[in-house]
Write an enzyme that holds these catalytic residues in place. Structure first.
Site, PDB file in Angstrom:
ATOM      1  N   HIS A 167     -19.569 -33.840   8.413  1.00 55.79           N
ATOM      2  CA  HIS A 167     -20.165 -34.209   9.702  1.00 55.79           C
ATOM      3  C   HIS A 167     -21.348 -33.322  10.079  1.00 55.79           C
ATOM      4  O   HIS A 167     -21.689 -33.221  11.255  1.00 55.79           O
ATOM      5  CB  HIS A 167     -19.087 -34.179  10.797  1.00 55.79           C
ATOM      6  CG  HIS A 167     -18.040 -35.238  10.625  1.00 55.79           C
ATOM      7  ND1 HIS A 167     -16.822 -35.230  11.261  1.00 55.79           N
ATOM      8  CD2 HIS A 167     -18.038 -36.369   9.849  1.00 55.79           C
ATOM      9  CE1 HIS A 167     -16.115 -36.296  10.902  1.00 55.79           C
ATOM     10  NE2 HIS A 167     -16.825 -36.996  10.036  1.00 55.79           N
ATOM     11  N   CYS A 191     -41.093 -32.859  17.278  1.00 56.09           N
ATOM     12  CA  CYS A 191     -41.377 -32.622  15.865  1.00 56.09           C
ATOM     13  C   CYS A 191     -42.886 -32.424  15.674  1.00 56.09           C
ATOM     14  O   CYS A 191     -43.666 -33.311  16.043  1.00 56.09           O
ATOM     15  CB  CYS A 191     -40.905 -33.841  15.077  1.00 56.09           C
ATOM     16  SG  CYS A 191     -41.381 -33.832  13.342  1.00 56.09           S
ATOM     17  N   ASN A 249     -15.541 -30.131  10.234  1.00 58.46           N
ATOM     18  CA  ASN A 249     -15.994 -29.213  11.276  1.00 58.46           C
ATOM     19  C   ASN A 249     -17.475 -28.888  11.118  1.00 58.46           C
ATOM     20  O   ASN A 249     -17.993 -28.823  10.009  1.00 58.46           O
ATOM     21  CB  ASN A 249     -15.165 -27.918  11.252  1.00 58.46           C
ATOM     22  CG  ASN A 249     -13.701 -28.203  11.537  1.00 58.46           C
ATOM     23  OD1 ASN A 249     -13.372 -29.282  12.014  1.00 58.46           O
ATOM     24  ND2 ASN A 249     -12.843 -27.262  11.247  1.00 58.46           N
ATOM     25  N   VAL A 250     -18.100 -28.655  12.270  1.00 59.90           N
ATOM     26  CA  VAL A 250     -19.542 -28.371  12.277  1.00 59.90           C
ATOM     27  C   VAL A 250     -19.791 -26.896  12.625  1.00 59.90           C
ATOM     28  O   VAL A 250     -20.917 -26.511  12.905  1.00 59.90           O
ATOM     29  CB  VAL A 250     -20.264 -29.303  13.290  1.00 59.90           C
ATOM     30  CG1 VAL A 250     -20.179 -30.754  12.829  1.00 59.90           C
ATOM     31  CG2 VAL A 250     -19.690 -29.173  14.702  1.00 59.90           C
ATOM     32  N   ALA A 308      -2.241 -23.612  11.854  1.00 57.06           N
ATOM     33  CA  ALA A 308      -2.818 -23.296  10.539  1.00 57.06           C
ATOM     34  C   ALA A 308      -2.948 -21.790  10.310  1.00 57.06           C
ATOM     35  O   ALA A 308      -2.775 -21.320   9.188  1.00 57.06           O
ATOM     36  CB  ALA A 308      -4.188 -23.968  10.415  1.00 57.06           C
ATOM     37  N   CYS A 332     -44.381 -35.487  13.580  1.00 61.27           N
ATOM     38  CA  CYS A 332     -44.554 -36.874  14.054  1.00 61.27           C
ATOM     39  C   CYS A 332     -44.396 -37.038  15.568  1.00 61.27           C
ATOM     40  O   CYS A 332     -44.578 -38.138  16.085  1.00 61.27           O
ATOM     41  CB  CYS A 332     -43.568 -37.794  13.338  1.00 61.27           C
ATOM     42  SG  CYS A 332     -41.904 -37.711  14.014  1.00 61.27           S
ATOM     43  N   GLY A 351      -5.069 -29.495  10.088  1.00 59.03           N
ATOM     44  CA  GLY A 351      -5.654 -29.480  11.429  1.00 59.03           C
ATOM     45  C   GLY A 351      -6.556 -30.641  11.742  1.00 59.03           C
ATOM     46  O   GLY A 351      -7.560 -30.482  12.439  1.00 59.03           O
ATOM     47  N   THR A 352      -6.183 -31.812  11.249  1.00 56.10           N
ATOM     48  CA  THR A 352      -6.968 -33.008  11.620  1.00 56.10           C
ATOM     49  C   THR A 352      -6.030 -34.125  12.061  1.00 56.10           C
ATOM     50  O   THR A 352      -4.954 -34.294  11.490  1.00 56.10           O
ATOM     51  CB  THR A 352      -7.875 -33.498  10.468  1.00 56.10           C
ATOM     52  OG1 THR A 352      -8.540 -34.709  10.884  1.00 56.10           O
ATOM     53  CG2 THR A 352      -7.130 -33.752   9.170  1.00 56.10           C
ATOM     54  N   SER A 353      -6.483 -34.872  13.072  1.00 54.07           N
ATOM     55  CA  SER A 353      -5.692 -36.017  13.528  1.00 54.07           C
ATOM     56  C   SER A 353      -5.814 -37.167  12.527  1.00 54.07           C
ATOM     57  O   SER A 353      -5.084 -38.148  12.631  1.00 54.07           O
ATOM     58  CB  SER A 353      -6.165 -36.466  14.908  1.00 54.07           C
ATOM     59  OG  SER A 353      -7.532 -36.846  14.844  1.00 54.07           O
TER      60      SER A 353
END
Ligand code: OAD
Length: 252
Positions: free
Chosen positions: A122, A151, A105-106, A235, A154, A191-193
């Site tokens: 991730h 940025c 999870n992010v 969960a 650069c 909770g993950t496929s």
């Protein structure tokens, strides 16, 4: 009692005596907080095309759209709270001698619930970096700008620090996660496929080395045939009860 029956004696014995625990979490652990999953019928990938929103090609083709989609997801996450599953996992960290929490999870909800060390496979929605030179950016840029800022170093486009399709996972984080999977005596898959690799390989690695695998997911996955126990509940319901049981078993 129900939970004890479901787990059986062998699994309970491991929960009572094991030293090294690990968990892999996915979008389902945040579902009860109000964060959409990816592959459920109402999930993000049922509404949006991953190649347009979660790939470098998609970003370069339409930087504003991709930037705004992650902005929208970040705003959703800022408006929700961790749920009892996140809090139970933070408590578990204090109950067992060796604990590794690996998440796909992010959303940073594990951190907000008090988990101290989280391996983010991730990336996360809070941080950004330059898509050209890699310079990280956090507070220094206007994350609410309508288009991705350039940025200062650069001139490249700044992008969210989430892993997109076709990209490598952060090597140090993946190495730590693999080490934890190799060492674990008990491994929770929550909770993950378990469809996205290399994350989905972690429970398999743990299983190959003899770990007791416990799945927490209302729906079966392809891992279900090898797990030692499956708790078919959300969960937020299962984890507080499971952690309470682990605490009781380890006090006996
Ligand atoms: P998925 O959307 O693929 O799977 C979510 C899983 O959560 C499903 O197996 C559901 O049955 C389960 N679930 C739903 N509600 C739940 C609840 N209340 N409690 C427990 N489980 C529940 O999400 P992930 O497996 O996390 O990648 O997806 C993996 C990766 O695919 C994501 O990290 C993302 C995506 O593309 C990136 O962003 C790089």
């Amino acid at each position: 009692m129900e939970l004890e029956k479901l787990l059986g004696e062998h699994v309970q014995e491991r929960l009572a005596t094991a030293e090294r625990f690990a968990a892999l979490t996915g979008a389902g652990v945040s579902a009860e907080s109000g964060v959409a999953t990816f592959r459920d019928p109402n999930g993000l990938w049922a509404q949006f095309r991953p190649e347009e929103l979660a790939s470098m090609q998609g970003f370069l083709a339409n930087p504003e759209r991709v930037w705004q989609w992650y902005q929208y997801r970040r705003h959703v996450i800022e408006s929700v709270r961790p749920n009892p599953a996140h809090f139970a996992l933070a408590q578990l960290e204090t109950l067992v001698p060796d604990w590794t929490l690996i998440t796909q999870n992010v959303d940073r909800l594990h951190h907000r619930a008090g988990s101290r060390r989280v391996l983010e496979l991730h990336g996360n929605l809070e941080e950004n970096h330059c898509s050209r030179c890699g310079t990280p950016y956090r507070q220094e840029i206007d994350a609410d700008a309508p288009a991705p800022p350039r940025c200062p170093a650069c001139g490249g486009l700044i992008r969210p620090s989430v892993v997109w399709f076709g990209e490598m996972l952060p090597a140090d984080v993946l190495a730590d996660a693999e080490r934890a999977a190799h060492r674990a005596e008990v491994f929770f898959v929550i909770g993950t496929s378990a469809e996205v690799y290399p994350a989905a390989a972690l429970p398999l690695m743990a299983w190959e080395r003899g770990a007791t695998l416990i799945e927490i997911n209302p729906t079966a996955t392809h891992l279900s045939t090898i797990v030692h126990a499956a708790i078919r509940q959300p969960a937020g319901v299962a984890m507080p009860a499971l952690v309470e049981l682990i605490a009781a078993l380890r006090q006996r």
